[in-house]
Design a protein around this motif. Structure first.
Motif, PDB file in Angstrom:
ATOM      1  N   HIS A 241       0.818  -1.079   0.101  1.00  0.00           N
ATOM      2  CA  HIS A 241      -0.070  -0.070   0.061  1.00  0.00           C
ATOM      3  C   HIS A 241       0.995   1.185  -0.157  1.00  0.00           C
ATOM      4  O   HIS A 241       0.736   2.448  -0.847  1.00  0.00           O
ATOM      5  CB  HIS A 241      -0.798  -0.002   1.205  1.00  0.00           C
ATOM      6  N   PRO A 244       3.487   2.661  -3.703  1.00  0.00           N
ATOM      7  CA  PRO A 244       3.007   3.600  -4.997  1.00  0.00           C
ATOM      8  C   PRO A 244       3.602   5.118  -4.706  1.00  0.00           C
ATOM      9  O   PRO A 244       4.206   5.935  -5.499  1.00  0.00           O
ATOM     10  CB  PRO A 244       1.570   3.438  -5.033  1.00  0.00           C
ATOM     11  N   ALA A 256       5.925  -0.180  -8.231  1.00  0.00           N
ATOM     12  CA  ALA A 256       4.710   0.321  -7.395  1.00  0.00           C
ATOM     13  C   ALA A 256       3.470  -0.654  -7.711  1.00  0.00           C
ATOM     14  O   ALA A 256       2.874  -1.080  -6.698  1.00  0.00           O
ATOM     15  CB  ALA A 256       4.453   1.749  -7.691  1.00  0.00           C
ATOM     16  N   ASP A 257       3.104  -0.892  -8.838  1.00  0.00           N
ATOM     17  CA  ASP A 257       1.989  -1.690  -9.107  1.00  0.00           C
ATOM     18  C   ASP A 257       2.114  -3.080  -8.613  1.00  0.00           C
ATOM     19  O   ASP A 257       1.266  -3.766  -8.229  1.00  0.00           O
ATOM     20  CB  ASP A 257       1.363  -1.663 -10.483  1.00  0.00           C
ATOM     21  N   GLN A 260       1.811  -3.485  -4.934  1.00  0.00           N
ATOM     22  CA  GLN A 260       0.642  -3.025  -4.291  1.00  0.00           C
ATOM     23  C   GLN A 260      -0.190  -4.572  -4.694  1.00  0.00           C
ATOM     24  O   GLN A 260      -0.809  -5.105  -3.680  1.00  0.00           O
ATOM     25  CB  GLN A 260      -0.149  -2.100  -5.202  1.00  0.00           C
ATOM     26  N   GLY A 261      -0.109  -5.284  -5.857  1.00  0.00           N
ATOM     27  CA  GLY A 261      -0.762  -6.241  -6.251  1.00  0.00           C
ATOM     28  C   GLY A 261      -0.036  -7.359  -5.376  1.00  0.00           C
ATOM     29  O   GLY A 261      -0.989  -8.294  -5.042  1.00  0.00           O
TER      30      GLY A 261
END
Length: 370
Positions: A241, A244, A256-257, A260-261
């Motif tokens: 979280h 990003p 970043a993605d 997060q994923g």
């Protein structure tokens, strides 16, 4: 008529001589209680109660720190024998984990990210030392057998991932360059803990299969397996979280993605593994017949591992939007409050009599005078 305080010992000074780091598990469980109460929906006075519990935890941590420092100052030669004992040194990991709950509270209740950062730096150093020094002592100075292995082995290891999760919680409140370093450090601390903890859990399950339940006085240690899984899940969720914003506009922006994923997926996988261990731990404690289990400081193992698992459950509810996690978090929090209350009352009683102050590696009082 009430018995005199510390009646279990001839002299109150024995409290210092017999003080061990397992008392810091009280601060772990109490600190998590404060964080959970703050996340619970309820009456307007609940956040104030949570803040008061956090302040109480600061008092407890300060008191225990003074007592343990005095233990080393006044009885250094005997205190150093802790590293020869096969169980007690594992609780050295409780010191940074107790501090981590205070650090998180500084952010949540004190709203002072800069003070929290200073405390986090101390916590991270203590966590790394715990994760290195205690396992080294296990290898070179202690004797262990598979049959005597318990979940207590996890305590010095888990401290690093707790610090990693705390860093992720702190990162969004600091400048981007500091936040990016915190997130990277958080992943590093996570890596210093979770892979080794998963290996220990595998061996622990083998030990349970080959040698059945641990002895009654160590029955609660089965719950400790929940700690690295709950904290590992929480760490991935919080780090993913925070990534990003921390990585935006840097050479790490492409991660970043992924972070997060991967945080949601990895957090969910570890959470599910933790749910399995929780069910197994409950079944093993019930098999022991809880009313016959002797009370000791190990009962605080009911609190912190379950607490971090609930925190991960709450974050999963927020990040996935699935109501099942939200409901599970609320139900488990109510169970946690009951468990904490039961253990706290019995700890107060044992502390008043002095029966819970016992360092198995300390020589008898008569021998200590020689």
């Amino acid at each position: 008529m009430f018995p005199r305080p510390f009646s279990h010992h001839e002299h109150p000074g024995e409290i210092v001589r017999q003080f061990t780091p397992n008392w810091f598990t009280v601060t772990m469980g109490t600190g998590v209680l404060a964080l959970l109460l703050d996340q619970m929906p309820g009456p307007a006075w609940l956040p104030a109660l949570a803040a008061d519990v956090w302040r109480l935890n600061i008092v407890l941590f300060s008191l225990f720190s003074c007592l343990y420092l005095a233990h080393w100052l006044f009885y250094p030669r005997q205190a150093a024998k802790i590293f020869k004992h096969s169980v007690v040194p594992m609780f050295l990991g409780a010191i940074p984990m107790g501090l981590a709950t205070i650090t998180n509270g500084v952010l949540v209740f004190g709203h002072d990210p800069h003070l929290a950062l200073r405390l986090w730096e101390v916590d991270a150093v203590l966590s790394v030392l715990s994760g290195l020094v205690v396992p080294f002592a296990m290898v070179v100075g202690q004797k262990h057998m598979l049959e005597s292995m318990t979940g207590v082995w996890l305590l010095p290891i888990v401290a690093c991932e707790v610090a990693g999760a705390s860093g992720a919680l702190l990162a969004p409140h600091l400048p981007q360059d500091v936040a990016a370093n915190l997130v990277l450090a958080g992943y590093g601390l996570w890596a210093l803990s979770v892979p080794l903890a998963l290996g220990i859990l595998t061996i622990l399950f083998l030990r349970l299969v080959l040698h059945s339940l641990p002895p009654a006085e160590l029955a609660v240690s089965s719950w400790l397996a929940l700690g690295p899984l709950g904290t590992g899940s929480l760490g991935l969720l919080l780090l993913g979280h925070a990534a990003p914003a921390a990585f935006a506009g840097t050479n790490l922006a492409f991660l970043a993605d992924v972070a997060q994923g991967g945080g949601v997926l990895g957090g969910l996988v570890l959470w599910a593994y933790g749910a399995w261990w929780l069910a197994l731990a409950v079944a093993m404690v019930l098999a022991h017949r809880p009313h016959r289990l002797p009370f000791n400081m190990g009962w605080w193992g009911f609190t912190f591992p379950l607490g971090v698992f609930i925190l991960a459950t709450n974050v999963l509810g927020t990040q996935t939007g699935l109501q099942a996690f939200v409901i599970a978090g609320h139900v488990l929090t109510m169970i946690f409050v009951l468990l904490w209350s039961m253990v706290a009352v019995r700890t107060l009683r044992g502390a008043y009599h002095g029966s819970l102050f016992a360092a198995p590696y300390m020589a008898p009082r008569s021998a200590a005078r020689l």
